[in-house]
Design a protein around this motif. Sequence first.
Motif, mmCIF file in Angstrom:
data_model
loop_
_atom_site.group_PDB
_atom_site.id
_atom_site.type_symbol
_atom_site.label_atom_id
_atom_site.label_comp_id
_atom_site.label_asym_id
_atom_site.label_seq_id
_atom_site.Cartn_x
_atom_site.Cartn_y
_atom_site.Cartn_z
ATOM 1 N N VAL A 105 0.862 -1.175 0.000
ATOM 2 C CA VAL A 105 0.000 0.000 0.000
ATOM 3 C C VAL A 105 0.902 1.229 0.000
ATOM 4 O O VAL A 105 1.902 1.279 0.732
ATOM 5 N N GLY A 106 0.572 2.216 -0.825
ATOM 6 C CA GLY A 106 1.398 3.414 -0.913
ATOM 7 C C GLY A 106 1.101 4.413 0.196
ATOM 8 O O GLY A 106 -0.033 4.515 0.676
ATOM 9 N N VAL A 107 2.139 5.113 0.624
ATOM 10 C CA VAL A 107 1.971 6.196 1.604
ATOM 11 C C VAL A 107 2.626 7.457 1.049
ATOM 12 O O VAL A 107 3.694 7.404 0.441
ATOM 13 N N GLU A 108 1.958 8.570 1.248
ATOM 14 C CA GLU A 108 2.462 9.865 0.790
ATOM 15 C C GLU A 108 2.365 10.868 1.931
ATOM 16 O O GLU A 108 1.274 11.118 2.439
ATOM 17 N N LEU A 109 3.503 11.404 2.351
ATOM 18 C CA LEU A 109 3.527 12.439 3.377
ATOM 19 C C LEU A 109 3.642 13.787 2.674
ATOM 20 O O LEU A 109 4.711 14.135 2.161
ATOM 21 N N VAL A 110 2.541 14.518 2.611
ATOM 22 C CA VAL A 110 2.565 15.862 2.038
ATOM 23 C C VAL A 110 3.117 16.799 3.107
ATOM 24 O O VAL A 110 2.507 16.980 4.158
ATOM 25 N N ILE A 111 4.267 17.384 2.835
ATOM 26 C CA ILE A 111 5.053 18.069 3.866
ATOM 27 C C ILE A 111 4.425 19.403 4.266
ATOM 28 O O ILE A 111 4.093 20.243 3.423
ATOM 29 N N THR A 112 4.288 19.597 5.585
ATOM 30 C CA THR A 112 3.809 20.870 6.127
ATOM 31 C C THR A 112 4.936 21.695 6.738
ATOM 32 O O THR A 112 4.912 22.922 6.702
ATOM 33 N N ARG A 113 5.953 21.021 7.296
ATOM 34 C CA ARG A 113 7.080 21.740 7.886
ATOM 35 C C ARG A 113 8.276 20.797 8.018
ATOM 36 O O ARG A 113 8.109 19.569 8.070
ATOM 37 N N ILE A 114 9.459 21.393 8.065
ATOM 38 C CA ILE A 114 10.704 20.622 8.141
ATOM 39 C C ILE A 114 11.619 21.254 9.192
ATOM 40 O O ILE A 114 11.773 22.475 9.229
ATOM 41 N N GLU A 115 12.226 20.410 10.024
ATOM 42 C CA GLU A 115 13.248 20.852 10.970
ATOM 43 C C GLU A 115 14.538 20.091 10.677
ATOM 44 O O GLU A 115 14.517 18.865 10.577
ATOM 45 N N GLY A 116 15.635 20.810 10.526
ATOM 46 C CA GLY A 116 16.900 20.158 10.222
ATOM 47 C C GLY A 116 17.988 20.528 11.207
ATOM 48 O O GLY A 116 18.109 21.687 11.613
ATOM 49 N N LYS A 117 18.777 19.536 11.601
ATOM 50 C CA LYS A 117 19.874 19.761 12.538
ATOM 51 C C LYS A 117 21.144 19.100 12.001
ATOM 52 O O LYS A 117 21.108 17.949 11.565
ATOM 53 N N ALA A 118 22.239 19.853 12.009
ATOM 54 C CA ALA A 118 23.537 19.330 11.591
ATOM 55 C C ALA A 118 24.534 19.618 12.704
ATOM 56 O O ALA A 118 25.073 20.729 12.803
ATOM 57 N N LYS A 119 24.736 18.643 13.582
ATOM 58 C CA LYS A 119 25.668 18.792 14.712
ATOM 59 C C LYS A 119 27.017 18.240 14.256
ATOM 60 O O LYS A 119 27.257 17.032 14.316
ATOM 61 N N LEU A 120 27.879 19.125 13.783
ATOM 62 C CA LEU A 120 29.115 18.717 13.119
ATOM 63 C C LEU A 120 30.322 19.488 13.643
ATOM 64 O O LEU A 120 31.139 20.001 12.876
ATOM 65 N N SER A 121 30.396 19.610 14.965
ATOM 66 C CA SER A 121 31.538 20.247 15.643
ATOM 67 C C SER A 121 31.659 21.746 15.370
ATOM 68 O O SER A 121 32.720 22.334 15.594
ATOM 69 N N GLN A 122 30.555 22.394 14.937
ATOM 70 C CA GLN A 122 30.634 23.829 14.665
ATOM 71 C C GLN A 122 30.930 24.650 15.920
ATOM 72 O O GLN A 122 31.376 25.789 15.817
ATOM 73 N N ASN A 123 30.666 24.068 17.101
ATOM 74 C CA ASN A 123 30.895 24.804 18.342
ATOM 75 C C ASN A 123 32.311 24.608 18.896
ATOM 76 O O ASN A 123 32.620 25.079 19.991
ATOM 77 N N ARG A 124 33.182 23.941 18.127
ATOM 78 C CA ARG A 124 34.563 23.726 18.565
ATOM 79 C C ARG A 124 35.500 24.715 17.876
ATOM 80 O O ARG A 124 35.239 25.178 16.774
ATOM 81 N N PRO A 125 36.645 25.021 18.510
ATOM 82 C CA PRO A 125 37.659 25.849 17.852
ATOM 83 C C PRO A 125 38.176 25.159 16.586
ATOM 84 O O PRO A 125 38.123 23.932 16.467
ATOM 85 N N ASP A 126 38.689 25.946 15.659
ATOM 86 C CA ASP A 126 39.155 25.389 14.383
ATOM 87 C C ASP A 126 40.195 24.290 14.562
ATOM 88 O O ASP A 126 40.195 23.302 13.828
ATOM 89 N N LYS A 127 41.105 24.456 15.536
ATOM 90 C CA LYS A 127 42.144 23.436 15.721
ATOM 91 C C LYS A 127 41.552 22.113 16.196
ATOM 92 O O LYS A 127 42.070 21.035 15.864
ATOM 93 N N ASP A 128 40.452 22.176 16.953
ATOM 94 C CA ASP A 128 39.774 20.945 17.357
ATOM 95 C C ASP A 128 39.055 20.315 16.168
ATOM 96 O O ASP A 128 39.035 19.080 16.024
ATOM 97 N N ILE A 129 38.458 21.143 15.320
ATOM 98 C CA ILE A 129 37.774 20.634 14.128
ATOM 99 C C ILE A 129 38.768 19.942 13.204
ATOM 100 O O ILE A 129 38.472 18.890 12.625
ATOM 101 N N ASP A 130 39.967 20.495 13.101
ATOM 102 C CA ASP A 130 41.011 19.826 12.307
ATOM 103 C C ASP A 130 41.248 18.411 12.820
ATOM 104 O O ASP A 130 41.400 17.462 12.043
ATOM 105 N N GLY A 131 41.302 18.282 14.139
ATOM 106 C CA GLY A 131 41.521 16.977 14.749
ATOM 107 C C GLY A 131 40.368 16.020 14.498
ATOM 108 O O GLY A 131 40.578 14.824 14.279
ATOM 109 N N VAL A 132 39.133 16.548 14.535
ATOM 110 C CA VAL A 132 37.957 15.711 14.284
ATOM 111 C C VAL A 132 37.977 15.191 12.842
ATOM 112 O O VAL A 132 37.752 14.009 12.594
ATOM 113 N N VAL A 133 38.254 16.074 11.896
ATOM 114 C CA VAL A 133 38.307 15.669 10.490
ATOM 115 C C VAL A 133 39.375 14.591 10.284
ATOM 116 O O VAL A 133 39.128 13.564 9.640
#
Length: 215
Positions: A158-186
Amino acid sequence: MYIPAHFTAGPDVIDGLLRRPGAANLVTMTSQGLLATFLPLRYDPSTGENGALHGHLARTNPQWSEPAIGESLVIIQGEDAYVSPSWYASKAEHGRVVPTWNYSTVHVYGKLTIHDDVAWLGNHVRRLTDLNEGQSERPWSVDDAPERYISGQLRAIVGVELVITRIEGKAKLSQNRPDKDIDGVVAGLEARGQSEIAADVARARQEKPQRDAGS
């Protein structure tokens, strides 16, 4: 979804997660309580104001026959990874570091419509198959299988279709760390063979707003 300002996913991240081949969790509230199914989905931007997600359920799955109360939710998960504090340059400086988890996710809300029409289902499975076979050297087509066999398979879903009313997106990718820490994460993620999320972290660093680190 809890989204600190510095972890807000931009339009490109959200669009990428919506369009990429994959499966996600469909969650509905019904008179029987919460129901959830992990299923492959295809994004159709041409439906409604915000687009729609198309998928299918086994006919024996009760989720389609239990009417959804209010909005339904699809949870789409991107790449995710454990982040070791040993990767941070800050560890050697002051030691005030702890492990965390990096990830990208999109919560898509909308009105769920059920499709029990063979023509809709046939078009849906062809498009979904083409999306997921797109990177194959020798892509499989629905036409490769006997027509009678496919007809029987379509009667079982049986087919299902979600007609979108709203979207929430989160990208937690070390943006709150200093650049030198981000280098280490990468570097740490790449060394562990997780190059895709390492690239996500590097890209997020380039796009992050200039603000103080937050929680």
